[in-house]
Design a protein around this motif. Structure first.
Motif: not given
Length: 485
Positions: A128-152
């Motif tokens: 369950e923690r592994a699923v939640m951890q990936q949900r956090i990562l995907r959620g932050m990636e979406r917010i960062l992309q919408q904020a026009n950040y670029v991934q390194i």
């Protein structure tokens, strides 16, 4: 309002699609750098200024953009005030959508937060923690992309870590210590700085320091057992030697950093060659010049001390007091030289800590709140710009590229900024909210400002009525306090 602002405010976005398409990329304002229309890659973050692509971040406040886009001369038939009212409604509506998304993300992040002071009433299995951890990562990636950040990407991180330091430090980071690692930037530019170097006779000189105006870091330390198993496999070590290797590699990680927590950091104006200092396991190493200087000092001091003490030590049988004094003095010289090494390393640590102190912006949950607000602001700026074109002229899907170029030209001429406008994302949101409808012939039918404002008003009325009940699929409720993580 100054005369310059008044002229810029009175100039609407050009909607001559044919000329916009023929003219190609917008003309750059003086002092800006011409880029390409390709997506900004992570490698561009360390490329020279003249070779970097334009970013999607719009470096203008939504308030300034609102004033420019709703000037009386920018709208026909006195619609400027109605447009202003609609844009304000749209602003609050978009922020509310991010707030609802953020509530769910915050709930998921709570078991991973290192700053939480709340009572833990739910236990989670490793799966369950592994699923939640990936949900956090995907959620932050979406917010960062919408904020026009670029991934390194990790490969580019390794390349950046080899760059010369802007602060004169030699830093090292072991990326294998992390189970999860995300790096995003926004605003790769440069700033002027001053320095004095011995090979220039310590004369004051100016130089450009490439920086990330904003730098986001998310990391989770790898579990100790997992790290040991990986070292045993990759380096062919037995368990005992692998444990020693991992303990030594992780000795710079503060004890407060827990394996079960996910950490998020946000920094400003970080030199691109010094991003090592934002990691928790940064090692400070001596530069070649310092090694040479300290070695010469230590070697000379010990040599002279040994030569002067040799004669007295030889008299150990006849004069033990003099011999003991010589040995004590030689030990003092060795101790002093050792302290010189330690003090130099401590000075490096102080320089790193002082510079990092002024770069830090937010931590953990505060990062989520700040980035969600920035993402909403970027969305509303893009939507105001696109709506201002679609609501005034007949537009078709085949005109999208020309409209994109026209908006970029408007930003360059009105604000002197070069932006790769994200028109597809803005159009998708306006369409999803029913503000723009694509007709069978490709025409983009847009609600007029007054009607659009009423449309958002109705969506607000239905928002609470249709608010879903939060349902958590992970964990099991229990009574009592779970204790420390």
């Amino acid at each position: 309002m100054s005369s310059i602002d008044a002229q810029a405010a009175s100039a609407p976005i050009a909607t001559d699609y044919s000329s916009a398409r023929a003219d190609g990329p917008p003309q750059e304002a003086p002092g800006t750098v011409t880029g390409t229309d390709d997506e900004v890659s992570a490698f561009d973050a360390i490329s020279p200024e003249s070779e970097r692509a334009r970013e999607r971040f719009i470096p203008v406040t939504r308030f300034a953009l609102l004033d420019r886009l709703t000037s009386p001369t920018a709208w026909p038939n006195g619609q400027a005030q109605e447009a202003r009212r609609f844009f304000r409604y749209l602003d609050h509506w978009r922020r509310q959508q991010y707030t609802a998304e953020l509530h769910e993300l915050e709930e998921t992040y709570e078991p991973f937060s290192p700053d939480s002071d709340l009572l833990m009433t739910r236990a989670f299995s490793p799966d369950e923690r592994a699923v939640m951890q990936q949900r956090i990562l995907r959620g932050m990636e979406r917010i960062l992309q919408q904020a026009n950040y670029v991934q390194i990407q990790h490969s580019d991180v390794a390349q950046i870590l080899t760059q010369d330091s802007a602060y004169g430090l030699d830093l090292h980071v072991d990326l294998c210590a992390f189970d999860e690692l995300l790096l995003f930037y926004r605003g790769a530019s440069s700033r002027r700085n001053h320095r004095r170097r011995w090979n220039k006779f310590y004369l004051r000189e100016e130089f450009d320091v490439p920086i990330f105006q904003r730098l986001f870091l998310l990391f989770k330390v790898k579990p100790f057992e997992k790290h040991v198993r990986e070292v045993m496999q990759t380096q062919q070590l037995n368990r005992r030697d692998a444990e020693k290797f991992v303990k030594k590699a992780r000795e710079t990680i503060p004890s407060e950093v827990k394996e079960s927590c996910v950490y998020m950091k946000l920094f400003k104006n970080i030199p691109r060659s010094d991003i090592e200092m934002v990691f928790p396991n940064t090692r400070v190493r001596f530069r070649f010049y310092d090694k040479l200087r300290l070695s010469a000092t230590a070697g000379g001091g010990l040599t002279l001390g040994t030569v002067s003490a040799a004669g007295k030590i030889a008299m150990l049988a006849s004069n033990p007091v003099a011999a003991a004094t010589a040995l004590f003095g030689l030990g003092g010289i060795a101790f002093r030289q050792t302290m010189n090494f330690m003090n130099q390393k401590q000075r490096y640590m102080v320089v790193m800590a002082q510079n990092l102190y002024f770069h830090a912006m937010a931590d953990n949950r505060g990062v989520m709140l700040k980035l969600a607000a920035r993402a909403a602001e970027e969305d509303i700026k893009e939507e105001m710009l696109l709506y201002s074109v679609l609501a005034k002229e007949d537009a078709y899907m085949q005109d999208i590229e020309a409209i994109d170029a026209a908006i970029e030209q408007y930003l360059a001429s009105s604000f002197g900024v070069s932006v790769d406008f994200d028109i597809s994302d803005a159009l998708e949101r306006l369409t999803a909210d029913g503000l723009v409808v694509e007709q069978p012939d490709g025409r983009l039918l847009t609600m007029p400002p007054a009607e659009a404002a009423l449309h958002i008003d109705k969506k607000w009325d239905l928002f609470l009525d249709e608010l879903p009940d939060p349902v958590s699929a992970e964990g099991m409720e229990f009574e009592g306090y779970s204790g420390s993580r």
